[in-house]
Design a protein around this motif. Structure first.
Motif, PDB file in Angstrom:
ATOM      1  N   ALA A   1      11.060   5.848   2.686  1.00  0.00           N
ATOM      2  CA  ALA A   1       9.844   5.036   2.530  1.00  0.00           C
ATOM      3  C   ALA A   1       9.814   4.348   1.165  1.00  0.00           C
ATOM      4  O   ALA A   1       9.261   3.250   1.022  1.00  0.00           O
ATOM      5  N   SER A   2      10.435   4.991   0.166  1.00  0.00           N
ATOM      6  CA  SER A   2      10.344   4.493  -1.212  1.00  0.00           C
ATOM      7  C   SER A   2      11.029   3.137  -1.408  1.00  0.00           C
ATOM      8  O   SER A   2      10.791   2.461  -2.400  1.00  0.00           O
ATOM      9  N   PHE A   3      11.881   2.749  -0.479  1.00  0.00           N
ATOM     10  CA  PHE A   3      12.524   1.429  -0.593  1.00  0.00           C
ATOM     11  C   PHE A   3      11.523   0.291  -0.377  1.00  0.00           C
ATOM     12  O   PHE A   3      11.781  -0.844  -0.734  1.00  0.00           O
ATOM     13  N   PHE A   4      10.378   0.649   0.225  1.00  0.00           N
ATOM     14  CA  PHE A   4       9.431  -0.391   0.620  1.00  0.00           C
ATOM     15  C   PHE A   4       8.068  -0.266  -0.053  1.00  0.00           C
ATOM     16  O   PHE A   4       7.406  -1.273  -0.287  1.00  0.00           O
ATOM     17  N   SER A   5       7.642   0.961  -0.307  1.00  0.00           N
ATOM     18  CA  SER A   5       6.267   1.190  -0.777  1.00  0.00           C
ATOM     19  C   SER A   5       6.219   2.329  -1.788  1.00  0.00           C
ATOM     20  O   SER A   5       7.119   3.170  -1.801  1.00  0.00           O
TER      21      SER A   5
ATOM     22  N   LEU B   1       5.866  -0.535   7.044  1.00  0.00           N
ATOM     23  CA  LEU B   1       4.548  -0.854   7.592  1.00  0.00           C
ATOM     24  C   LEU B   1       3.502  -0.925   6.468  1.00  0.00           C
ATOM     25  O   LEU B   1       2.655  -1.835   6.434  1.00  0.00           O
ATOM     26  N   ALA B   2       3.581   0.023   5.541  1.00  0.00           N
ATOM     27  CA  ALA B   2       2.648   0.046   4.410  1.00  0.00           C
ATOM     28  C   ALA B   2       2.882  -1.155   3.492  1.00  0.00           C
ATOM     29  O   ALA B   2       1.939  -1.702   2.916  1.00  0.00           O
ATOM     30  N   SER B   3       4.146  -1.554   3.366  1.00  0.00           N
ATOM     31  CA  SER B   3       4.459  -2.654   2.443  1.00  0.00           C
ATOM     32  C   SER B   3       3.910  -3.986   2.932  1.00  0.00           C
ATOM     33  O   SER B   3       3.543  -4.840   2.136  1.00  0.00           O
ATOM     34  N   VAL B   4       3.869  -4.170   4.262  1.00  0.00           N
ATOM     35  CA  VAL B   4       3.351  -5.443   4.778  1.00  0.00           C
ATOM     36  C   VAL B   4       1.850  -5.380   5.059  1.00  0.00           C
ATOM     37  O   VAL B   4       1.178  -6.412   5.122  1.00  0.00           O
ATOM     38  N   GLY B   5       1.319  -4.162   5.211  1.00  0.00           N
ATOM     39  CA  GLY B   5      -0.116  -4.011   5.473  1.00  0.00           C
ATOM     40  C   GLY B   5      -0.527  -4.761   6.729  1.00  0.00           C
ATOM     41  O   GLY B   5       0.266  -4.938   7.646  1.00  0.00           O
TER      42      GLY B   5
ATOM     43  N   MET C   1       0.835  -1.199   0.000  1.00  0.00           N
ATOM     44  CA  MET C   1       0.000   0.000   0.000  1.00  0.00           C
ATOM     45  C   MET C   1       0.872   1.251   0.000  1.00  0.00           C
ATOM     46  O   MET C   1       2.055   1.191   0.313  1.00  0.00           O
ATOM     47  N   SER C   2       0.277   2.385  -0.311  1.00  0.00           N
ATOM     48  CA  SER C   2       1.096   3.577  -0.531  1.00  0.00           C
ATOM     49  C   SER C   2       1.141   4.491   0.699  1.00  0.00           C
ATOM     50  O   SER C   2       0.294   4.435   1.576  1.00  0.00           O
ATOM     51  N   VAL C   3       2.186   5.317   0.698  1.00  0.00           N
ATOM     52  CA  VAL C   3       2.423   6.247   1.798  1.00  0.00           C
ATOM     53  C   VAL C   3       2.367   7.676   1.259  1.00  0.00           C
ATOM     54  O   VAL C   3       3.005   7.988   0.250  1.00  0.00           O
ATOM     55  N   LEU C   4       1.638   8.514   1.959  1.00  0.00           N
ATOM     56  CA  LEU C   4       1.624   9.936   1.635  1.00  0.00           C
ATOM     57  C   LEU C   4       2.503  10.651   2.653  1.00  0.00           C
ATOM     58  O   LEU C   4       2.318  10.489   3.857  1.00  0.00           O
ATOM     59  N   VAL C   5       3.465  11.421   2.148  1.00  0.00           N
ATOM     60  CA  VAL C   5       4.385  12.127   3.043  1.00  0.00           C
ATOM     61  C   VAL C   5       4.220  13.634   2.877  1.00  0.00           C
ATOM     62  O   VAL C   5       4.303  14.151   1.755  1.00  0.00           O
ATOM     63  N   VAL C   6       3.998  14.316   3.987  1.00  0.00           N
ATOM     64  CA  VAL C   6       4.085  15.774   3.937  1.00  0.00           C
ATOM     65  C   VAL C   6       5.198  16.202   4.883  1.00  0.00           C
ATOM     66  O   VAL C   6       5.445  15.557   5.908  1.00  0.00           O
ATOM     67  N   GLY C   7       5.881  17.281   4.495  1.00  0.00           N
ATOM     68  CA  GLY C   7       6.975  17.755   5.340  1.00  0.00           C
ATOM     69  C   GLY C   7       7.717  18.841   4.599  1.00  0.00           C
ATOM     70  O   GLY C   7       7.219  19.365   3.599  1.00  0.00           O
ATOM     71  N   SER C   8       8.916  19.151   5.055  1.00  0.00           N
ATOM     72  CA  SER C   8       9.661  20.205   4.393  1.00  0.00           C
ATOM     73  C   SER C   8      10.483  19.641   3.237  1.00  0.00           C
ATOM     74  O   SER C   8      10.928  18.487   3.270  1.00  0.00           O
ATOM     75  N   THR C   9      10.618  20.447   2.207  1.00  0.00           N
ATOM     76  CA  THR C   9      11.481  20.116   1.070  1.00  0.00           C
ATOM     77  C   THR C   9      12.444  21.280   0.999  1.00  0.00           C
ATOM     78  O   THR C   9      12.017  22.427   0.817  1.00  0.00           O
ATOM     79  N   ALA C  10      13.719  20.987   1.171  1.00  0.00           N
ATOM     80  CA  ALA C  10      14.649  22.087   1.420  1.00  0.00           C
ATOM     81  C   ALA C  10      15.995  21.891   0.751  1.00  0.00           C
ATOM     82  O   ALA C  10      16.312  20.804   0.241  1.00  0.00           O
ATOM     83  N   LEU C  11      16.764  22.957   0.775  1.00  0.00           N
ATOM     84  CA  LEU C  11      18.184  22.866   0.444  1.00  0.00           C
ATOM     85  C   LEU C  11      18.943  23.062   1.755  1.00  0.00           C
ATOM     86  O   LEU C  11      18.686  24.022   2.481  1.00  0.00           O
ATOM     87  N   ASP C  12      19.810  22.134   2.063  1.00  0.00           N
ATOM     88  CA  ASP C  12      20.571  22.185   3.315  1.00  0.00           C
ATOM     89  C   ASP C  12      22.050  22.470   3.026  1.00  0.00           C
ATOM     90  O   ASP C  12      22.656  21.764   2.213  1.00  0.00           O
ATOM     91  N   SER C  13      22.585  23.444   3.716  1.00  0.00           N
ATOM     92  CA  SER C  13      24.037  23.661   3.633  1.00  0.00           C
ATOM     93  C   SER C  13      24.639  23.212   4.957  1.00  0.00           C
ATOM     94  O   SER C  13      24.334  23.785   6.001  1.00  0.00           O
ATOM     95  N   ILE C  14      25.454  22.174   4.886  1.00  0.00           N
ATOM     96  CA  ILE C  14      25.915  21.521   6.117  1.00  0.00           C
ATOM     97  C   ILE C  14      27.426  21.638   6.246  1.00  0.00           C
ATOM     98  O   ILE C  14      28.183  21.176   5.392  1.00  0.00           O
TER      99      ILE C  14
END
Lengths: 299, 299
Positions: free
Chosen positions: A36-40, A244-248, A1-14
């Protein structure tokens, strides 16, 4: 099953004592979505400016992340810069330029509204609410946060906690939220705020899950050299929910193993700057570390 | 099978922000011997002065600890006093009066020389050597230490490490010994010094065992309130070796479960001043925590 992700999308200077790494792909949603994309199958909700490098969009696409919910608008991408001390534990923020995030309102494409697994990665609680308002009865909702929101948006966060199944925070944030040093008392107080599952992250010391079937004390995967811990917590929650989504099926039954998968992905994250290591990892390499971790807790 | 314990036998005066507890039964051998006694017959080697309270001898006897190797001589019992801060993590030593320990030489009664399991609890490495010199081919020898000996008796300690099967130390001591912050590199360096098994204690974060079958990452038993952590490390190694002796057989196979038993006993130690809680615990109560700990690592 699929996962919806919300969060920040940024450029990081480290910056570290040994190197400078300007404008890396970063942000909680980037780390969590790739993990998450490795699984679902993963779809991401966020915003970037028109200065956002095309190569980073390609990187998302390489991981088959659905970008229909990623707004690309005129202006500057959120930019964070920080500096780590030699021990890689203490970091200080040098600059935070919100850019297009200042006026961001997440809009969910129709096809994302039925996402069964929702990850509210670290971002302002008001935006986490906004995404929750748009989804239809998801199967499982997990929220992450950071000390900043505990300090400046506590009311929003407390309301959010009544709407999520699982809440993830680190040990110092748990202390800040509950004013309790003892982890058992702290967990009890957080459960009372709403979430059925609470996960406290302890960095190199692993994590603790508290839920209806008691505690699960999970190790972090021990690595030889920490290059950059930025995003490790986001990778952890992303890997966890992706698995978790991949195994349902029954969450209670699979959550412990999901945490081990999250730990494995997070360990790779720490081995390179930004997402440079994580995006080069294979599912087989992750599985190998999962197997090792399982061996490290086996009696 | 039986366990021979050598270490300090002391009176501890422990001050916290909320209470003062003068002249409690303390010392590494006392804590380790009582902890081990829940699982196996224990004999103790040490020295006390003629001021040593009779009630404490009775306490040893209640735990069926063989005291033939405990010298009672004219003079003052070793006395340590320390003060804990409110968080119970930081402590400072107020006074250390060696008393009869100043001239102590351990003499093993004949019947202790064939002890199959030997615990060299925290004490000067020269005394640990002295005990090892007197035993006949023990099955398993485990040594504990403290930062003091790394600072003032490193040469003796390094020689000792070539003579023991297992070496136990805490994370800050591992850092002091190897000058390595990374735990994997640190473990590797300590193995090179001799011991087949290395256990690094991390307080509330549990412990890590490194041996031929890889790493075992063990949790500490989470408790609601830490009253006094003095002796927790000694209780841990005592419980560990006591259990190991009780099951006999293959060490490699039983060591992980032994660590869980050590953690369980150590958790009780922290719940009271000195040995007050540990000496009132039952084997059934320990077993219950062992079972809980097993549940906390089960996938």
């Amino acid at each position: 099953m699929s996962v919806l992700v919300v969060g920040s999308t940024a450029l990081d200077s480290i910056k570290t004592p040994v190197s400078e790494n300007p404008r890396l792909l970063g942000g909680s949603a980037s780390h969590a979505a790739v993990a998450a994309s490795f699984f679902s199958p993963v779809s991401m909700v966020g915003v970037v400016g028109d200065d956002f490098p095309k190569k980073y969009l390609q990187l998302y696409k390489k991981h088959k992340i659905d970008l229909q919910g990623l707004q690309i608008i005129k202006g500057k991408t959120f930019h964070w810069s920080g500096e780590y001390e030699l021990n890689m534990n203490n970091r200080r923020t040098l600059t935070t330029e919100l850019g297009v995030f200042e006026t961001f309102t997440p809009h969910l494409p129709q096809r994302h509204k039925d996402a069964p697994y929702v990850l509210l990665a670290n971002i302002a609680p008001s935006l986490q609410h906004h995404v929750l308002d748009q989804v239809n009865r998801p199967k499982f909702v997990m929220a992450d946060t950071m000390d900043l929101w505990l300090n400046i948006a506590l009311e929003d966060l407390l309301k959010l906690l009544k709407r999520v199944d699982a809440f993830v925070l680190n040990d110092s944030e748990a202390h800040l939220l509950t004013e309790e040093r003892n982890i058992l008392t702290s967990l009890k107080k957080i459960h009372k705020l709403g979430p059925k599952y609470v996960i406290i992250k302890k960095g190199e010391h692993g994590s603790i899950l508290s839920g209806p079937s008691g505690l699960f004390i999970a190790p972090a995967y021990p690595i030889k050299c920490v290059t950059d811990p930025t995003g490790a917590g986001d990778s952890f929650v992303g890997g966890l929910l992706g698995y978790l989504a991949s195994v349902g099926g029954n969450v209670e039954k699979n959550l412990r193993r999901a945490i081990i998968h999250g730990s494995a992905v997070a360990s790779f994250c720490c081995e390179g700057f930004g997402l440079t290591r994580t995006t080069r990892v294979t599912r087989a390499q992750i599985n190998a570390r999962v197997k090792e971790l399982e061996g490290m807790v086996r009696l």
